[in-house]
Scaffold this active site. Structure first.
Site, PDB file in Angstrom:
ATOM      1  N   ARG A 156       0.836  -1.202   0.000  1.00 15.43           N
ATOM      2  CA  ARG A 156       0.000   0.000   0.000  1.00 15.43           C
ATOM      3  C   ARG A 156       0.870   1.253   0.000  1.00 15.43           C
ATOM      4  O   ARG A 156       0.480   2.298  -0.518  1.00 15.43           O
ATOM      5  CB  ARG A 156      -0.885  -0.043   1.242  1.00 15.43           C
ATOM      6  CG  ARG A 156      -1.975   0.999   1.287  1.00 15.43           C
ATOM      7  CD  ARG A 156      -2.807   0.707   2.515  1.00 15.43           C
ATOM      8  NE  ARG A 156      -3.957   1.558   2.663  1.00 15.43           N
ATOM      9  CZ  ARG A 156      -3.995   2.601   3.484  1.00 15.43           C
ATOM     10  NH1 ARG A 156      -2.950   2.913   4.215  1.00 15.43           N
ATOM     11  NH2 ARG A 156      -5.107   3.319   3.578  1.00 15.43           N
ATOM     12  N   ASP A 187     -12.365  -4.406  -6.127  1.00 14.40           N
ATOM     13  CA  ASP A 187     -13.348  -3.586  -5.416  1.00 14.40           C
ATOM     14  C   ASP A 187     -14.666  -3.596  -6.184  1.00 14.40           C
ATOM     15  O   ASP A 187     -14.664  -3.752  -7.407  1.00 14.40           O
ATOM     16  CB  ASP A 187     -12.865  -2.147  -5.252  1.00 14.40           C
ATOM     17  CG  ASP A 187     -13.623  -1.458  -4.130  1.00 14.40           C
ATOM     18  OD1 ASP A 187     -13.200  -1.571  -2.966  1.00 14.40           O
ATOM     19  OD2 ASP A 187     -14.671  -0.834  -4.407  1.00 14.40           O
TER      20      ASP A 187
HETATM   21  O1  CP3 Z   1     -12.806  -9.014   0.851  1.00 17.84           O
HETATM   22  C1  CP3 Z   1     -11.707  -8.906   0.301  1.00 17.84           C
HETATM   23  O2  CP3 Z   1     -10.617  -9.130   0.903  1.00 17.84           O
HETATM   24  C2  CP3 Z   1     -11.633  -8.628  -1.184  1.00 17.84           C
HETATM   25  C3  CP3 Z   1     -11.430  -7.273  -1.516  1.00 17.84           C
HETATM   26  C4  CP3 Z   1     -12.540  -6.256  -1.376  1.00 17.84           C
HETATM   27  C5  CP3 Z   1     -12.254  -4.860  -1.260  1.00 17.84           C
HETATM   28  N1  CP3 Z   1     -13.425  -4.191  -1.342  1.00 17.84           N
HETATM   29  C6  CP3 Z   1     -10.907  -4.291  -1.123  1.00 17.84           C
HETATM   30  C7  CP3 Z   1     -10.776  -2.955  -0.538  1.00 17.84           C
HETATM   31  C8  CP3 Z   1     -13.919  -6.390  -1.425  1.00 17.84           C
HETATM   32  C9  CP3 Z   1     -14.762  -7.660  -1.497  1.00 17.84           C
HETATM   33  C10 CP3 Z   1     -14.464  -5.077  -1.420  1.00 17.84           C
HETATM   34  C11 CP3 Z   1     -15.900  -4.824  -1.529  1.00 17.84           C
HETATM   35  C12 CP3 Z   1     -16.406  -3.482  -1.256  1.00 17.84           C
HETATM   36  N2  CP3 Z   1     -15.853  -2.270  -1.597  1.00 17.84           N
HETATM   37  C13 CP3 Z   1     -17.668  -3.230  -0.668  1.00 17.84           C
HETATM   38  C14 CP3 Z   1     -18.659  -4.288  -0.241  1.00 17.84           C
HETATM   39  C15 CP3 Z   1     -18.266  -4.945   1.021  1.00 17.84           C
HETATM   40  C16 CP3 Z   1     -18.386  -4.065   2.227  1.00 17.84           C
HETATM   41  O3  CP3 Z   1     -17.361  -3.885   2.892  1.00 17.84           O
HETATM   42  O4  CP3 Z   1     -19.507  -3.612   2.532  1.00 17.84           O
HETATM   43  C17 CP3 Z   1     -17.843  -1.843  -0.594  1.00 17.84           C
HETATM   44  C18 CP3 Z   1     -19.044  -1.095  -0.015  1.00 17.84           C
HETATM   45  C19 CP3 Z   1     -16.686  -1.245  -1.195  1.00 17.84           C
HETATM   46  C20 CP3 Z   1     -16.406   0.193  -1.415  1.00 17.84           C
HETATM   47  C21 CP3 Z   1     -15.176   0.596  -0.700  1.00 17.84           C
HETATM   48  N3  CP3 Z   1     -13.894   0.290  -1.107  1.00 17.84           N
HETATM   49  C22 CP3 Z   1     -15.103   1.313   0.507  1.00 17.84           C
HETATM   50  C23 CP3 Z   1     -16.298   1.828   1.291  1.00 17.84           C
HETATM   51  C24 CP3 Z   1     -13.744   1.448   0.799  1.00 17.84           C
HETATM   52  C25 CP3 Z   1     -13.157   2.252   1.907  1.00 17.84           C
HETATM   53  C26 CP3 Z   1     -13.332   1.596   3.208  1.00 17.84           C
HETATM   54  C27 CP3 Z   1     -12.020   1.128   3.722  1.00 17.84           C
HETATM   55  O5  CP3 Z   1     -11.990   0.006   4.274  1.00 17.84           O
HETATM   56  O6  CP3 Z   1     -11.044   1.887   3.598  1.00 17.84           O
HETATM   57  C28 CP3 Z   1     -13.012   0.773  -0.190  1.00 17.84           C
HETATM   58  C29 CP3 Z   1     -11.553   0.595  -0.244  1.00 17.84           C
HETATM   59  C30 CP3 Z   1     -11.039  -0.783  -0.133  1.00 17.84           C
HETATM   60  N4  CP3 Z   1     -11.514  -1.843  -0.845  1.00 17.84           N
HETATM   61  C31 CP3 Z   1      -9.941  -1.208   0.669  1.00 17.84           C
HETATM   62  C32 CP3 Z   1      -9.769  -2.569   0.415  1.00 17.84           C
HETATM   63  C33 CP3 Z   1      -8.724  -3.488   0.973  1.00 17.84           C
HETATM   64  C34 CP3 Z   1      -9.091  -0.324   1.562  1.00 17.84           C
HETATM   65  C35 CP3 Z   1      -8.108   0.358   0.695  1.00 17.84           C
HETATM   66  C36 CP3 Z   1      -6.874   0.756   1.442  1.00 17.84           C
HETATM   67  O7  CP3 Z   1      -6.943   1.745   2.185  1.00 17.84           O
HETATM   68  O8  CP3 Z   1      -5.879   0.083   1.248  1.00 17.84           O
END
Ligand code: CP3
Length: 351
Positions: free
Chosen positions: A44, A80
């Site tokens: 990251r 994502d």
């Molecule tokens: O589950 C897994 O390990 C697979 C990867 C995955 C990600 N996003 C990686 C990610 C999956 C299945 C998702 C789905 C996702 N993305 C959803 C549905 C599941 C849920 O949590 O309700 C939603 C609503 C999103 C949209 C999204 N993407 C949000 C709201 C965020 C920010 C929240 C956060 O945790 O920072 C992301 C970013 C995101 N997607 C990260 C990851 C690992 C964090 C990014 C980082 O800061 O490195």
């Protein structure tokens, strides 16, 4: 890359999804590849979020990180849900600590009616490449899960432009412009069906549909705005089992279990295992529902709570998981306690 894949040695997930007998329930964790892992934080620091998502080698490596550490029974591809909005031509940004942003959210019916179903093979080829690479890397030790966001949840981001506690702008747009909204929901539905089929062809053995915000809808509105599209997606995907995760929609479990062809339903921690079993007449595999915050309890408490959770759901037709994604500040040892608790669980007659 060849789609002549290694044989699946660990078939716990597929067996649980079919309702077959298993010695213990399979286990994986939503967001198991993520910020609580130091090796994820290292990548990251070097690449932006979408660089990690769009580079198949990086997405494969990140997907494999929790597999190497904990040997769960499933790997979920690192990607994502918002890539589907990008595929339909919407700009999405993600800056650390800020959450996703859509700089130009849809705000008029004209913009809505201009949206078209894209060629997912062209726009999202990198996800399919990452799946194929990962399926080979897994060597059959864990089942590979592909995924997509549900139409209502993606609609929320597309209209609101960012996360929200109630997505009231998205709801307002739906009621002010129902026809334009239905066009959006149907473009997302058709795109998602093509995308999930492409993921399966590329190596996904299971797909999960995340309806993270369905619980914000009243039961009546769920039936109008979310449910028809979930039915359409589940019924169109016949090539692999579908896990449907309608977070917060406890009221819809019964109808979902008999009106869709989903193989499993994901449940959150706000309902009891007993309620979920009765509502679904013990007909369908259930997945969940450990409170992600409870991974901050001591490993001993985690172990006992996980064992209680399995005893209550039963080991058949059950996939042990959290009720939502793992939180970034969970100690790695606590995550390990969760996985180990499932692996070392024993049926009560052996206790
Ligand atoms: O589950 C897994 O390990 C697979 C990867 C995955 C990600 N996003 C990686 C990610 C999956 C299945 C998702 C789905 C996702 N993305 C959803 C549905 C599941 C849920 O949590 O309700 C939603 C609503 C999103 C949209 C999204 N993407 C949000 C709201 C965020 C920010 C929240 C956060 O945790 O920072 C992301 C970013 C995101 N997607 C990260 C990851 C690992 C964090 C990014 C980082 O800061 O490195």
């Amino acid at each position: 890359m060849s789609t002549n894949f290694p044989i699946l040695k660990n078939d716990l997930m597929l067996k649980a999804l079919k309702g077959e007998d298993v010695p213990r329930p399979p286990v994986w964790m939503m967001r198991q590849a993520g910020r609580y892992l130091p090796e994820y934080m290292e990548l990251r620091g070097k690449y932006t979020f979408f660089e990690r998502v769009e580079t198949p080698d990086l997405a494969c490596e990140i997907t494999m990180q929790p597999i190497r550490r904990f040997s769960p029974d499933a790997a979920i591809i690192f990607s994502d849900i918002l890539v589907v909005l990008q595929a339909i031509g919407i700009e999405v940004t993600l800056n650390p600590g800020e959450g996703p942003r859509i700089p130009n959210p849809v705000s008029t019916p004209e913009q809505a009616f201009a949206l078209r179903v894209p060629d997912v093979h062209d726009r999202l080829h990198y996800v399919m490449e990452a799946l194929t690479l990962t399926r080979h890397a897994l060597q059959g030790e864990a089942a590979l899960i592909g995924f997509a966001g549900a139409p209502w949840t993606l609609f929320c981001y597309l209209i609101e432009g960012k996360g929200s506690k109630d997505f009231s702008r998205a709801k307002a747009f739906y009621w002010q412009h129902p026809e334009a909204s239905k066009h959006i929901l149907s473009v997302i539905t058709q795109t998602t069906i093509a995308y999930l089929k492409a993921q399966i062809a590329a190596g996904a053995q299971i797909v999960q549909v995340f309806d993270s915000w369905s619980g914000l809808l009243s039961p009546e509105d769920f039936n109008e705005i979310a449910f028809p599209y979930l039915i359409e997606i589940c019924n169109a995907i016949t090539e692999a089992p579908v896990i449907l995760y309608p977070k917060g929609s406890w009221y819809a479990l019964e109808a979902i279990s008999y009106r869709t062809k989903a193989a499993a339903l994901g449940v959150d921690w706000c309902i009891t295992p007993e309620y979920a079993r009765v509502a679904t007449r013990n007909d369908i595999t259930l997945q969940g529902n450990f409170d992600p915050s409870k991974l901050l309890a001591s490993p001993d408490v985690i172990t006992k709570s996980v064992h209680r959770m399995i005893d209550r759901f039963g080991s058949k037709k059950y996939i042990a998981n959290l009720g939502h994604g793992i939180l970034p500040f969970v100690p790695v040892d606590h995550a390990r306690a969760f996985f180990d608790a499932v692996k070392f669980w024993e049926p009560s007659e052996n206790k």
